[in-house]
Enzyme design. Structure first.
Site, mmCIF file in Angstrom:
data_model
loop_
_atom_site.group_PDB
_atom_site.id
_atom_site.type_symbol
_atom_site.label_atom_id
_atom_site.label_comp_id
_atom_site.label_asym_id
_atom_site.label_seq_id
_atom_site.Cartn_x
_atom_site.Cartn_y
_atom_site.Cartn_z
ATOM 1 N N GLU A 235 158.958 16.973 10.387
ATOM 2 C CA GLU A 235 158.577 16.792 8.990
ATOM 3 C C GLU A 235 157.094 17.028 8.763
ATOM 4 O OE1 GLU A 235 160.263 13.773 5.567
ATOM 5 O OE2 GLU A 235 159.983 13.047 7.603
ATOM 6 N N SER A 360 157.096 4.249 5.181
ATOM 7 C CA SER A 360 155.992 3.467 4.632
ATOM 8 C C SER A 360 154.868 3.305 5.656
ATOM 9 C CB SER A 360 156.486 2.084 4.193
ATOM 10 O OG SER A 360 156.858 1.317 5.331
#
Length: 383
Positions: A235, A360
Site C-alpha cells: 500500500e 490509525s
C-alpha cells in the site's frame, strides 16, 4: 541507498510527461481514462510478471511516472486499487489461472477493484472481522456480512474480500481472501457514505449470500490473513512519492495565500510554514531510502505516521492562513446535494481522517513497537 535518476530515466520521464500532456483531458470519465492508460501501456509498470499487457519499467522509472502523473492535470485514478494492491498480491500469492484471468483486465483498465477489509466492528482491529463465507457443495462460497469505508465500491467491478471461512474461528485464524464480482443484484448492496466534505468516495457494502468461486480464493482457504498482510505492505512504496508531489503543490498554495494575505508576517506562521517544508523533505528522503523495502511493515508504518500527521497540520495551517475567512460556512448547502468548499476548507476537513484511515496512528505505533522494536505485545480483550 543511492537513489539517482539516470539519463535513461530522464528520457522515460519526458516520454511520460509528453504522453500525459497529449492524452489527459478535462472532463473525461474515469473509466474511459483507465482504458486510455491501459492502451498506452501505463498500467502495471511495477509488476514483476510480464506478458499481461503492461510495459516494464525500473524502480526509478516507476517513480518518474508517478511524479509526472501527480504533476499533470490527469483525472484521479479509479484503477489504482487493482493495479497497486491486488495485482502485486496476485503476483505473489495467486495461481497461474488467477493471474491469467485478472491481470490482463487490470492492465487494460477494463476491470476496477475495491477493497473489502474494514467492518463496523473491525476497522483498525482487522482480525476481528465477522463477515462469513460458507462453501457449498457446488464449490461456491456464499459471502454474508458488511464492509465499511470501501473506497470506490460504487464504481467497481470486483472486490477482494477478507472473510471468515472456518466456523467458530477467532482472530486471524480461519480467514480467506476471496475475489467477489460486484455485479450480483440482490446479493450485494452499496450505500454511499457522505463525508464532511460533502462527497462520497467511501461506501458501506452489504453482502447477502454473494457468490465467490472456489478458484477465486487467493493463497488457499484459511490463509487469508497472510495474504491480507502481504497486500497491506504494497500500500505504500512508489505511490508515497507521488502523493508527496501533491502535498508539495498544496503547501505551495498555502505559502502563496500566506504571502497574499500578509499572514506570512506573523513569525509563528512563518515558523510553521518552514517546518512543513522541512518535514516534507524529510518524508521524501525517507521514502527514497526505504523504497526497495516495499512490504516491510515497519517502513510502511513509519511512512503512514509521517504523512498522516503532516497533512493534518497542513490543513490546520491553511485555516490559520485564511484567517476569519476560514470560518465562512459552505456555500449553497442543502440536505440533498453536496455543498461547495474552497480548496483550503476541503483540505482541512478531508485531512481530519488522515490519521485514521489506512490504519490509525495507534495501530501503526503498535506495529512498530511489536514487529520492529520487539516490545511485548499489547494485551487483547476477551474474545
Amino acid at each position: 541507498m543511492d537513489f539517482g535518476f539516470t539519463a535513461e530515466d530522464q528520457v522515460f520521464r519526458t516520454e511520460a510527461r509528453d504522453w500525459l500532456s497529449e492524452h489527459a483531458s478535462v472532463g473525461i470519465d474515469r473509466r474511459s481514462w483507465e482504458r486510455t492508460l491501459g492502451k498506452g501501456g501505463w498500467i502495471g509498470l511495477g509488476w514483476s510478471e510480464g506478458g499481461y499487457g503492461n510495459r516494464t519499467a525500473s524502480l526509478t522509472q516507476q517513480v518518474a511516472w508517478a511524479e509526472e502523473y501527480a504533476r499533470s492535470s490527469a483525472p484521479p485514478r479509479s484503477g489504482h486499487i487493482g493495479e497497486n494492491l491486488l495485482a502485486p498480491t496476485l503476483v505473489a500469492h495467486g495461481t497461474d489461472e488467477q493471474k491469467a484471468r485478472f491481470l490482463p483486465a487490470i492492465a487494460a483498465g477494463d476491470e476496477l477493484w475495491c477493497q473489502g477489509y474494514s467492518e463496523p466492528g473491525a476497522g483498525s482491529d482487522l482480525a476481528g472481522i465477522r463477515t462469513k463465507a460458507e462453501r457449498g457443495s457446488d464449490g461456491v462460497y456464499r459471502v454474508t456480512g458488511q464492509k465499511i469505508w470501501t473506497s470506490l465500491a460504487h464504481e467497481s467491478d470486483w472486490c477482494f474480500v477478507l472473510a471468515r471461512t472456518e466456523p467458530d474461528s477467532v482472530r486471524h485464524h480461519g480467514l480467506s481472501f476471496l475475489l467477489v464480482a460486484m455485479d450480483q443484484p440482490g446479493r450485494i448492496e452499496v450505500r454511499p457514505i457522505r463525508q464532511l466534505t460533502g462527497t462520497s468516495e467511501f461506501n458501506e457494502v452489504f453482502f447477502d449470500g454473494a457468490h465467490a468461486r472456489v478458484e477465486h480464493v487467493v493463497g488457499g482457504a484459511g490463509d487469508g490473513w497472510r495474504v491480507a498482510m502481504s497486500l497491506l505492505g504494497f500500500e505504500r512504496g512508489v505511490s508515497t512519492l507521488a502523493q508527496q508531489v501533491g502535498f508539495a503543490a498544496e503547501l505551495g498554495r498555502v505559502v502563496a495565500a500566506a504571502v497574499e494575505s500578509g499572514a506570512v508576517d506573523d513569525p509563528v506562521v512563518r515558523e510553521r510554514l518552514v517546518r512543513q517544508w522541512a518535514e516534507l523533505r524529510v518524508m521524501r528522503w525517507n521514502a527514497l531510502r526505504t523504497l526497495r523495502s516495499s512490504g516491510d511493515a515497519g517502513a510502511s508504518s513509519v511512512a503512514k505516521l509521517l504523512w498522516g500527521g503532516w497533512h493534518q497540520r497542513l490543513g490546520e495551517l491553511a485555516m490559520q492562513v485564511r484567517g476569519p475567512a476560514a470560518g465562512v460556512g459552505p456555500v449553497g448547502w442543502s440536505s440533498s446535494a453536496p455543498y461547495e468548499l474552497d480548496p483550503f476548507q476541503h483540505l482541512f476537513l478531508f485531512s481530519r481522517a488522515d490519521t485514521i484511515y489506512g490504519g490509525s496512528d495507534q495501530v501503526q505505533r503498535t506495529i512498530i513497537a511489536e514487529r520492529v522494536l520487539g516490545l511485548p505485545k499489547e494485551p487483547k480483550g476477551v474474545v
